[in-house]
Write an enzyme that holds these catalytic residues in place. Structure first.
Site, PDB file in Angstrom:
ATOM      1  N   ARG A  50       0.851  -1.193   0.000  1.00  8.69           N
ATOM      2  CA  ARG A  50       0.000   0.000   0.000  1.00  8.69           C
ATOM      3  C   ARG A  50       0.884   1.240   0.000  1.00  8.69           C
ATOM      4  NH1 ARG A  50      -1.489   1.682   4.589  1.00  8.69           N
ATOM      5  NH2 ARG A  50      -2.303  -0.271   5.427  1.00  8.69           N
ATOM      6  N   TYR A 102     -16.615  16.386 -16.024  1.00 12.16           N
ATOM      7  CA  TYR A 102     -17.068  14.989 -15.995  1.00 12.16           C
ATOM      8  C   TYR A 102     -18.122  14.818 -14.889  1.00 12.16           C
ATOM      9  CZ  TYR A 102     -16.949   9.986 -15.046  1.00 12.16           C
ATOM     10  OH  TYR A 102     -17.303   8.688 -14.799  1.00 12.16           O
ATOM     11  N   ASP A 174      -7.320  18.907 -14.259  1.00 12.67           N
ATOM     12  CA  ASP A 174      -7.636  17.568 -14.750  1.00 12.67           C
ATOM     13  C   ASP A 174      -7.208  17.537 -16.217  1.00 12.67           C
ATOM     14  OD1 ASP A 174      -8.810  15.311 -15.849  1.00 12.67           O
ATOM     15  OD2 ASP A 174     -10.612  15.431 -14.605  1.00 12.67           O
ATOM     16  N   LYS A 199      -7.680   6.643 -19.506  1.00 18.15           N
ATOM     17  CA  LYS A 199      -7.975   7.142 -20.851  1.00 18.15           C
ATOM     18  C   LYS A 199      -6.703   7.142 -21.720  1.00 18.15           C
ATOM     19  CE  LYS A 199     -12.011   7.546 -19.084  1.00 18.15           C
ATOM     20  NZ  LYS A 199     -12.045   8.145 -17.816  1.00 18.15           N
TER      21      LYS A 199
HETATM   22  O1  P1T Z   1     -13.041   6.737 -14.468  1.00 18.66           O
HETATM   23  P1  P1T Z   1     -11.920   7.283 -13.656  1.00 18.66           P
HETATM   24  O2  P1T Z   1     -10.580   6.723 -14.023  1.00 18.66           O
HETATM   25  O3  P1T Z   1     -12.190   7.248 -12.187  1.00 18.66           O
HETATM   26  O4  P1T Z   1     -11.794   8.844 -14.038  1.00 18.66           O
HETATM   27  C1  P1T Z   1     -12.782   9.775 -13.792  1.00 18.66           C
HETATM   28  C2  P1T Z   1     -12.666  10.946 -14.736  1.00 18.66           C
HETATM   29  C3  P1T Z   1     -12.067  12.114 -14.307  1.00 18.66           C
HETATM   30  N1  P1T Z   1     -11.915  13.183 -15.120  1.00 18.66           N
HETATM   31  C4  P1T Z   1     -12.347  13.145 -16.397  1.00 18.66           C
HETATM   32  C5  P1T Z   1     -12.175  14.356 -17.264  1.00 18.66           C
HETATM   33  C6  P1T Z   1     -12.955  12.001 -16.899  1.00 18.66           C
HETATM   34  O5  P1T Z   1     -13.367  12.012 -18.169  1.00 18.66           O
HETATM   35  C7  P1T Z   1     -13.134  10.882 -16.054  1.00 18.66           C
HETATM   36  C8  P1T Z   1     -13.841   9.644 -16.503  1.00 18.66           C
HETATM   37  N2  P1T Z   1     -14.633   9.848 -17.640  1.00 18.66           N
HETATM   38  C9  P1T Z   1     -15.393   8.906 -18.270  1.00 18.66           C
HETATM   39  C10 P1T Z   1     -15.523   7.648 -17.837  1.00 18.66           C
HETATM   40  C11 P1T Z   1     -16.097   9.387 -19.468  1.00 18.66           C
HETATM   41  O6  P1T Z   1     -16.584   8.575 -20.272  1.00 18.66           O
HETATM   42  O7  P1T Z   1     -16.179  10.609 -19.636  1.00 18.66           O
END
Ligand code: P1T
Length: 383
Positions: A50, A102, A174, A199
């Protein structure tokens, strides 16, 4: 050799060295929870996974390198990374966030952290006067997403960091939609960069992972403490996959951007399309900021059909054959999404519609396939 690597080298070599045990060129997947100690406290730098894990550490060094930062931290998801940032704050603190973001980010702000006494202001951040009007003594964090998900607004990172330069207010960006290939917010004065590495960084739709990168050692110590104390880390296999993805980030991003530019122009000229949201257009309201701040315009775009017809939009999505209807973005394959009912469903309708997330909006994540096949798929689906 120069200390600072060019980006296309940093993706492959940044912070990396062959594994010390057997010289493995890729860091092994250290699938272990714990590490042998010879006597209490005497070990090879690792005690418990961890806290530290060699595969995660290799990824964290890579993350720092590609963002031109000093310290990287990897988490179990993008939202887990955001959660760690919000835990830097305390009840009564105020956060100014972009109003177009998001849906899951909005949800963690409103449904989790508002309950712990944090106060959020959502403002369109192209207007620095609007940001200024929300700043008070309790403001501790400015949260911005650029380009925004899904309206593709572009926020001037430097203008925002300048605004709070003499204040004790953190600026977090972000960087998910742009990726480190397109912009590196720490070089523009931001304090924290966050990624949903799920992503573009990982890039193959096979992992959920989040990242934070900072320059300040004080901030790094606090984030490292939260990462270990709250424990929202990613596992070694996911660290490995993300590290492997990062090695091709620059070549993938070039193709994502090229394909998106061609598709944006195809849609703009289409008789059945009302509006295309893509920052590469000269007519985009933030085009000049995008041109100055971004290396390219990214692989994402959104559009609405003529007459903003919800049913027409849904029909197009259903008729697509190569584009898969799915949440997420940034993988090698093209995806289509319906933000109002999918990624942004957690934002109340009246609020999301104010920022443009109407029921007729379709979002595309343009992959790295042959663009001719993507255009012909869109053409047959739009009809
Ligand atoms: O899904 P995760 O890895 O927890 O990330 C969240 C997140 C944070 N910031 C942005 C700009 C994002 O697009 C996302 C996740 N977005 C999607 C799953 C989507 O389809 O837009």
């Amino acid at each position: 050799m120069k200390d600072k690597l060019h980006f296309n080298t940093a993706t492959i070599h940044g912070g990396q060295k062959p594994d010390e045990a057997y010289g493995a060129v890729m860091p092994p997947i250290y699938q272990t929870s714990t590490y042998a100690q010879t006597t209490p406290g005497e070990h090879k730098g690792f005690e418990y996974s961890r806290t530290h894990n060699p595969t995660r550490q290799a990824l964290e060094k890579s993350l720092a390198s590609i963002e031109s930062g000093a310290f990287g931290f990897a988490f179990g998801s993008g939202l887990a990374a955001m959660d760690a940032v919000l835990k830097l704050l305390k009840p009564g603190d105020e956060i100014i966030s972009t109003d177009d973001l998001y849906g899951g980010s909005y949800r963690i702000f409103k449904k989790i952290f508002e309950g712990f006494g944090l106060k959020f202001h959502f403002v369109p951040m192209h207007d620095t006067e609007l940001i200024s009007s929300c700043i008070n003594k309790k403001t501790k964090l400015i949260w911005l997403e650029t380009p925004t998900n899904p309206m593709m607004n572009v926020i001037d990172i430097q203008a925002v960091t300048q605004l709070v330069k003499d204040k004790e207010i953190l600026v977090a960006v972000d960087n998910t939609f742009a990726s480190s290939y397109i912009q590196q917010p720490l070089t523009m004065g931001a304090d924290i960069v966050m990624h949903s590495a799920t992503k573009y960084l990982a890039g193959h739709s096979d992992v959920i992972l989040g990242a934070l990168i900072v320059n300040s050692s004080i901030l790094a110590e606090r984030i490292g403490f939260i990462q270990n104390a709250s424990g929202a880390i990613c596992g070694p296999m996911d660290s490995f996959l993300t590290l492997r993805g990062i090695k091709t980030l620059h070549v993938r991003m070039q193709r994502h951007c090229e394909n998106a530019a061609m598709i944006a122009n195809f849609l703009k000229d289409h008789s059945k399309i009302e509006k295309v949201y893509w920052p590469g257009f000269k007519s985009h309201p933030n085009h000049l900021v995008a041109k100055a701040q971004m290396k390219d315009y990214g692989g994402m775009l959104s559009f609405v059909t003529k007459g903003a017809d919800y049913h027409a939009a849904i029909k197009i999505i259903e008729r697509l054959k190569l584009f898969t209807l799915a949440e997420s973005l940034g993988g090698v394959e093209s995806l289509a999404g319906h933000p109002a009912s999918m990624t942004h469903a957690s934002i109340p309708k009246d609020i999301r519609e104010k920022s443009g997330v109407v029921d007729a909006l379709i979002r595309l994540s343009i992959g790295i396939e042959d663009v001719r096949d993507l255009i012909s798929d869109l053409d047959q689906a739009i009809g």
